[in-house]
Every structure is written in structure tokens, then in C-alpha cells.
Design an enzyme around this catalytic site. Structure first.
Site, PDB file in Angstrom:
ATOM      1  N   LYS A 196      -7.809 -12.594  51.690  1.00 42.95           N
ATOM      2  CA  LYS A 196      -7.562 -11.518  50.735  1.00 42.95           C
ATOM      3  C   LYS A 196      -8.881 -10.807  50.443  1.00 42.95           C
ATOM      4  O   LYS A 196      -9.931 -11.442  50.553  1.00 42.95           O
ATOM      5  CB  LYS A 196      -6.910 -12.030  49.447  1.00 42.95           C
ATOM      6  CG  LYS A 196      -7.526 -13.277  48.813  1.00 42.95           C
ATOM      7  CD  LYS A 196      -8.907 -13.315  48.244  1.00 42.95           C
ATOM      8  CE  LYS A 196      -9.381 -12.254  47.299  1.00 42.95           C
ATOM      9  NZ  LYS A 196     -10.686 -12.641  46.669  1.00 42.95           N
ATOM     10  N   ILE A 227     -16.078 -19.094  52.130  1.00 37.05           N
ATOM     11  CA  ILE A 227     -14.682 -19.562  52.023  1.00 37.05           C
ATOM     12  C   ILE A 227     -14.252 -20.323  53.272  1.00 37.05           C
ATOM     13  O   ILE A 227     -13.449 -21.260  53.187  1.00 37.05           O
ATOM     14  CB  ILE A 227     -13.714 -18.396  51.694  1.00 37.05           C
ATOM     15  CG1 ILE A 227     -12.401 -18.933  51.149  1.00 37.05           C
ATOM     16  CG2 ILE A 227     -13.479 -17.483  52.893  1.00 37.05           C
ATOM     17  CD1 ILE A 227     -12.524 -19.725  49.876  1.00 37.05           C
ATOM     18  N   ASP A 249     -12.551  -8.277  43.456  1.00 38.52           N
ATOM     19  CA  ASP A 249     -12.460  -9.329  44.487  1.00 38.52           C
ATOM     20  C   ASP A 249     -11.816 -10.586  43.886  1.00 38.52           C
ATOM     21  O   ASP A 249     -10.827 -11.081  44.431  1.00 38.52           O
ATOM     22  CB  ASP A 249     -13.830  -9.624  45.111  1.00 38.52           C
ATOM     23  CG  ASP A 249     -13.737 -10.735  46.135  1.00 38.52           C
ATOM     24  OD1 ASP A 249     -13.304 -10.464  47.266  1.00 38.52           O
ATOM     25  OD2 ASP A 249     -14.056 -11.889  45.795  1.00 38.52           O
ATOM     26  N   SER A 269     -18.916 -16.256  64.681  1.00 39.51           N
ATOM     27  CA  SER A 269     -19.707 -15.818  63.540  1.00 39.51           C
ATOM     28  C   SER A 269     -21.106 -15.524  64.056  1.00 39.51           C
ATOM     29  O   SER A 269     -21.604 -16.226  64.932  1.00 39.51           O
ATOM     30  CB  SER A 269     -19.740 -16.951  62.489  1.00 39.51           C
ATOM     31  OG  SER A 269     -19.962 -16.453  61.200  1.00 39.51           O
ATOM     32  N   ARG A 270     -21.733 -14.478  63.519  1.00 37.44           N
ATOM     33  CA  ARG A 270     -23.005 -14.057  64.088  1.00 37.44           C
ATOM     34  C   ARG A 270     -24.110 -15.065  63.849  1.00 37.44           C
ATOM     35  O   ARG A 270     -24.959 -15.287  64.701  1.00 37.44           O
ATOM     36  CB  ARG A 270     -23.404 -12.699  63.493  1.00 37.44           C
ATOM     37  CG  ARG A 270     -22.424 -11.580  63.783  1.00 37.44           C
ATOM     38  CD  ARG A 270     -22.645 -10.413  62.845  1.00 37.44           C
ATOM     39  NE  ARG A 270     -22.690 -10.847  61.450  1.00 37.44           N
ATOM     40  CZ  ARG A 270     -22.985 -10.080  60.420  1.00 37.44           C
ATOM     41  NH1 ARG A 270     -23.246  -8.806  60.622  1.00 37.44           N
ATOM     42  NH2 ARG A 270     -23.000 -10.554  59.202  1.00 37.44           N
TER      43      ARG A 270
HETATM   44  P1  NAP Z   1     -19.253 -14.673  52.830  1.00 34.84           P
HETATM   45  O1  NAP Z   1     -19.774 -15.961  52.315  1.00 34.84           O
HETATM   46  O2  NAP Z   1     -20.123 -13.473  52.762  1.00 34.84           O
HETATM   47  O3  NAP Z   1     -18.791 -14.960  54.324  1.00 34.84           O
HETATM   48  C1  NAP Z   1     -18.300 -13.969  55.185  1.00 34.84           C
HETATM   49  C2  NAP Z   1     -18.941 -14.162  56.546  1.00 34.84           C
HETATM   50  O4  NAP Z   1     -18.532 -13.083  57.386  1.00 34.84           O
HETATM   51  C3  NAP Z   1     -20.457 -14.091  56.490  1.00 34.84           C
HETATM   52  O5  NAP Z   1     -21.033 -15.366  56.293  1.00 34.84           O
HETATM   53  C4  NAP Z   1     -20.840 -13.490  57.838  1.00 34.84           C
HETATM   54  O6  NAP Z   1     -21.081 -14.546  58.782  1.00 34.84           O
HETATM   55  C5  NAP Z   1     -19.604 -12.703  58.251  1.00 34.84           C
HETATM   56  N1  NAP Z   1     -19.878 -11.274  58.124  1.00 34.84           N
HETATM   57  C6  NAP Z   1     -20.429 -10.631  57.056  1.00 34.84           C
HETATM   58  N2  NAP Z   1     -20.576  -9.325  57.305  1.00 34.84           N
HETATM   59  C7  NAP Z   1     -20.113  -9.134  58.562  1.00 34.84           C
HETATM   60  C8  NAP Z   1     -20.019  -7.980  59.398  1.00 34.84           C
HETATM   61  N3  NAP Z   1     -20.446  -6.795  58.977  1.00 34.84           N
HETATM   62  N4  NAP Z   1     -19.500  -8.136  60.623  1.00 34.84           N
HETATM   63  C9  NAP Z   1     -19.070  -9.348  61.064  1.00 34.84           C
HETATM   64  N5  NAP Z   1     -19.163 -10.475  60.318  1.00 34.84           N
HETATM   65  C10 NAP Z   1     -19.669 -10.360  59.082  1.00 34.84           C
HETATM   66  O7  NAP Z   1     -17.905 -14.268  52.078  1.00 34.84           O
HETATM   67  P2  NAP Z   1     -16.749 -15.242  51.564  1.00 34.84           P
HETATM   68  O8  NAP Z   1     -16.960 -15.599  50.148  1.00 34.84           O
HETATM   69  O9  NAP Z   1     -16.534 -16.335  52.530  1.00 34.84           O
HETATM   70  O10 NAP Z   1     -15.539 -14.205  51.548  1.00 34.84           O
HETATM   71  C11 NAP Z   1     -14.925 -13.738  52.721  1.00 34.84           C
HETATM   72  C12 NAP Z   1     -13.549 -13.249  52.350  1.00 34.84           C
HETATM   73  O11 NAP Z   1     -12.815 -14.346  51.806  1.00 34.84           O
HETATM   74  C13 NAP Z   1     -13.561 -12.149  51.278  1.00 34.84           C
HETATM   75  O12 NAP Z   1     -12.586 -11.180  51.536  1.00 34.84           O
HETATM   76  C14 NAP Z   1     -13.228 -12.899  49.995  1.00 34.84           C
HETATM   77  O13 NAP Z   1     -12.538 -12.089  49.059  1.00 34.84           O
HETATM   78  C15 NAP Z   1     -12.330 -13.996  50.520  1.00 34.84           C
HETATM   79  N6  NAP Z   1     -12.330 -15.159  49.636  1.00 34.84           N
HETATM   80  C16 NAP Z   1     -13.495 -15.686  49.157  1.00 34.84           C
HETATM   81  C17 NAP Z   1     -13.452 -16.747  48.253  1.00 34.84           C
HETATM   82  C18 NAP Z   1     -14.696 -17.409  47.704  1.00 34.84           C
HETATM   83  O14 NAP Z   1     -14.570 -18.219  46.769  1.00 34.84           O
HETATM   84  N7  NAP Z   1     -15.875 -17.144  48.236  1.00 34.84           N
HETATM   85  C19 NAP Z   1     -12.229 -17.252  47.836  1.00 34.84           C
HETATM   86  C20 NAP Z   1     -11.068 -16.733  48.384  1.00 34.84           C
HETATM   87  C21 NAP Z   1     -11.139 -15.685  49.261  1.00 34.84           C
HETATM   88  P3  NAP Z   1     -22.124 -14.262  59.986  1.00 34.84           P
HETATM   89  O15 NAP Z   1     -23.333 -13.647  59.381  1.00 34.84           O
HETATM   90  O16 NAP Z   1     -22.349 -15.625  60.579  1.00 34.84           O
HETATM   91  O17 NAP Z   1     -21.405 -13.318  60.932  1.00 34.84           O
END
Ligand code: NAP
Length: 308
Positions: free
Chosen positions: A90, A14, A168, A36-37
Site C-alpha cells: 500500500k 517492510i 502513508d 533490490s539495488r
Molecule cells: P523503504 O525502507 O524505503 O524500502 C523500500 C526499498 O525500495 C528501499 O530500501 C530501496 O531498496 C527500494 N527503492 C527505493 N527507491 C527506489 C527506486 N527509486 N527504484 C527502485 N527501488 C527503490 O520503505 P518501506 O518502509 O519498506 O516501504 C515500502 C512500501 O511499503 C511503502 O509503500 C510503504 O507505504 C509500505 N509499507 C511500509 C510499512 C512500514 O512500516 N515501513 C508498513 C506497511 C507498508 P534498494 O535501495 O535496495 O533498491
């Protein structure tokens, strides 16, 4: 007005898909760093953790937490303690009660805590709310069905405790529902389908009502292949109102009354910039409470294991 210097924390799907472009597109905000890690953005200061960012990073005013919900509370505490405004993706937390101390901390520090609900900023949501305000609503049905493999590839955190599973995306529907209906709704029954190898549901059916007995139902499913649906339909005395495409299009009896391209994240950042000028917070927990109550009331069934 001086620019709000923002660091994105958690550079995943996101952050890439929406946050970077939205910050660049609106006046009053600038992207100053990434924490970010495993990911960074060329040309921007990068830090592995929020602690490193706050200790060694460039001057910033705010952080936008785009990490999974399980780690955001601790990151918000660190940012508020360092005097930064905080924007939360969110859902705002893994539980409802964990938000109270954050709200109090932000108020004491005179910093903004903004719990975002991006779907509320979809272009047809406000027209739908205004139209429903002058209608007699007879029933509401939500159909929010998407293919988890397409929209959340490799996101193991979704299946862990606090990851919410199908809620989610489902909570986006509930964020719209709680905005457009004239009265609060509550959960009266729920059915939750858990894959045998997961800690969060892959599908859920909710039965809800308002104080006047308005029937509201929701079907959430992560197993949808083929056409995806992000629709809310309200039967009213003035016709059948359909809010589709996640809130981008509103029609009554098939006559389109509102439709526009998605600008949800630009609107979110405009709001964040405005809030930060005064240090006011915006935290509405109504959608998260409905999810929590679905977990409290839900009848659980085990379904086949989920393999990504
Ligand atoms: P994502 O692709 O998994 O990205 C989250 C990032 O956070 C990961 O790439 C990781 O980056 C970091 N992370 C993961 N676990 C971690 C940990 N234990 N400690 C610290 N950093 C960590 O997820 P996303 O889809 O972007 O979603 C993130 C949030 O946005 C969620 O709450 C989701 O509901 C919300 N959201 C998502 C979307 C969508 O379409 N994807 C839409 C609206 C809202 P590093 O490995 O580089 O640290």
C-alpha cells in the site's frame, strides 16, 4: 497445490520486517529471489532490478512489490508483461487513475493483481465491522498520530510527490474505515500542513460524511512524540466502540471484545496464494480515493521545515 514462487522487489524496511517472515510462515508460498539495488538476502538469488530478475532470474510465479509507490507502476507493468502475479504494497499507486490500466492488463493476462491493505487484516477489524453492522452509528473519529522519525527513518521518498507524507500511515486508517462502515464515506473538507521544504503533508485533518450525514473526522500527525495513537472511535446507540492499536484491539465502553496478536502479513500472503490459484484480482481503491480527494479539497498551510 504447487508452491507460489515469489520474488520480493525493493528490500527495505517492510520487506525485512514483515514480508520475509510471512512468506516463510504460510503454506503454499516460497521466497525464490530478491531484486533490490542495495540489499540482498543471504542464500537467495539476488538481482539489482526487476528487469534483471525477470530476464536472468530463477523461475518465479509472482512478485511482491515493496518499493516506494513512485516506482511500483512501471515494475507492475514489467511483471504482468512477463506473466507474473503481482502483489502491491500500500498505497497501490501515486494516483488513482494509474491503476485502471494495470487492472486491465492483469485481467487480459489472467494474472492476479493484489492491492494490499495490510491494516484490514488486523485481528479486531472484522469483529468491529460486524459489531457496527448492528449498531446505529452517531459519529466516528480517527486519531492516527506517530513519530515519523521512529517509523520512517531516512525515507526521503515519503516527502516527494506521490510519497503521501502523513497519508502513508493515514491511508491505513482509511483502509480500516472503508471496511468497517456500512456505507461509503466521502471527504467534505481537509486541512493539510506542508513543511516548507517538503512536497507532502506532515499533518492533516479530514472531515468526511456518508450519504446519511454521519460525521466522520480524522486527525493524522507525523510529529507525535510520546504515546503513539492508531485509534478509531465510533459513538453508537450501543456504546462507545474503540478500535485501537491499528486494529488489534476492539472494546465497547472499555470492555474488550476482541484482541489478538498481529498476523496481518500472513493473512495477506494467504489471500495472495488463494487469488493466484485462479488469477483473480483484488483491487479496492476506496482508501486511495479519499486521500486523493483530501489533496483536491485541502486547504494548505506551510509549517516549519522537516529535518530527519
Ligand atoms: P523503504 O525502507 O524505503 O524500502 C523500500 C526499498 O525500495 C528501499 O530500501 C530501496 O531498496 C527500494 N527503492 C527505493 N527507491 C527506489 C527506486 N527509486 N527504484 C527502485 N527501488 C527503490 O520503505 P518501506 O518502509 O519498506 O516501504 C515500502 C512500501 O511499503 C511503502 O509503500 C510503504 O507505504 C509500505 N509499507 C511500509 C510499512 C512500514 O512500516 N515501513 C508498513 C506497511 C507498508 P534498494 O535501495 O535496495 O533498491
Amino acid at each position: 497445490m504447487t508452491e507460489l514462487r515469489i520474488a520480493i522487489v525493493g528490500f527495505g524496511k517492510i520487506a525485512r520486517d514483515q514480508h520475509v517472515g510471512a512468506i516463510a510462515a504460510i503454506p503454499g508460498a516460497t521466497l525464490a529471489a530478491v531484486a533490490s539495488r542495495n540489499a540482498s538476502l543471504p542464500g537467495l538469488p539476488h538481482f539489482a532490478t526487476i528487469e534483471e530478475l525477470l530476464e536472468k532470474g530463477p523461475a518465479i510465479d509472482a512478485v511482491s512489490l515493496c518499493t516506494p509507490p513512485q516506482v511500483r507502476r512501471a515494475q507492475a507493468v514489467a511483471a504482468l508483461a512477463a506473466g507474473k502475479h503481482v502483489m502491491l504494497e500500500k498505497p497501490p499507486g501515486t494516483g488513482v487513475a494509474e491503476l485502471d490500466p494495470l487492472i486491465a492488463m492483469a485481467a487480459a493476462a489472467k494474472r492476479t493483481l493484489f492491492a494490499t491493505w495490510h491494516s484490514r487484516y488486523a485481528p479486531a477489524v472484522e469483529p468491529a465491522r460486524e459489531w457496527l453492522a448492528t449498531s446505529r452509528i452517531k459519529s466516528v473519529h480517527i486519531s492516527w498520530k506517530e513519530d515519523v522519525r521512529v517509523w520512517h527513518p531516512g525515507q526521503g521518498w515519503i516527502w516527494e510527490p506521490g510519497g503521501l507524507g502523513v497519508f502513508d500511515p493515514g491511508i491505513n486508517a482509511l483502509s480500516i474505515l472503508t471496511r468497517i462502515l456500512p456505507r461509503p464515506v466521502f471527504v467534505t473538507a481537509a486541512e493539510l500542513a506542508f513543511p516548507a521544504n517538503c512536497q507532502a503533508p506532515i499533518a492533516a485533518n479530514l472531515t468526511m460524511a456518508d450519504i446519511g450525514g454521519l460525521p466522520v473526522t480524522a486527525e493524522f500527525d507525523f510529529r507525535q512524540t510520546g504515546p503513539q495513537s492508531w485509534d478509531i472511535v465510533a459513538e453508537t446507540d450501543r456504546g462507545l466502540m474503540t478500535l485501537s492499536g491499528g486494529g488489534r484491539r476492539m472494546a465497547v465502553d472499555d470492555k474488550v471484545l476482541a484482541e489478538a496478536p498481529d498476523q496481518e502479513y500472513r493473512e495477506l500472503y494467504r489471500r495472495f496464494v488463494t487469488l493466484a490459484t485462479t488469477g483473480m484480482s483484488d483491487v479496492d481503491l476506496a482508501p486511495l480515493r479519499l486521500v486523493a480527494d483530501a489533496f483536491l479539497l485541502g486547504r494548505r498551510t506551510l509549517v516549519e521545515p522537516f529535518v530527519d
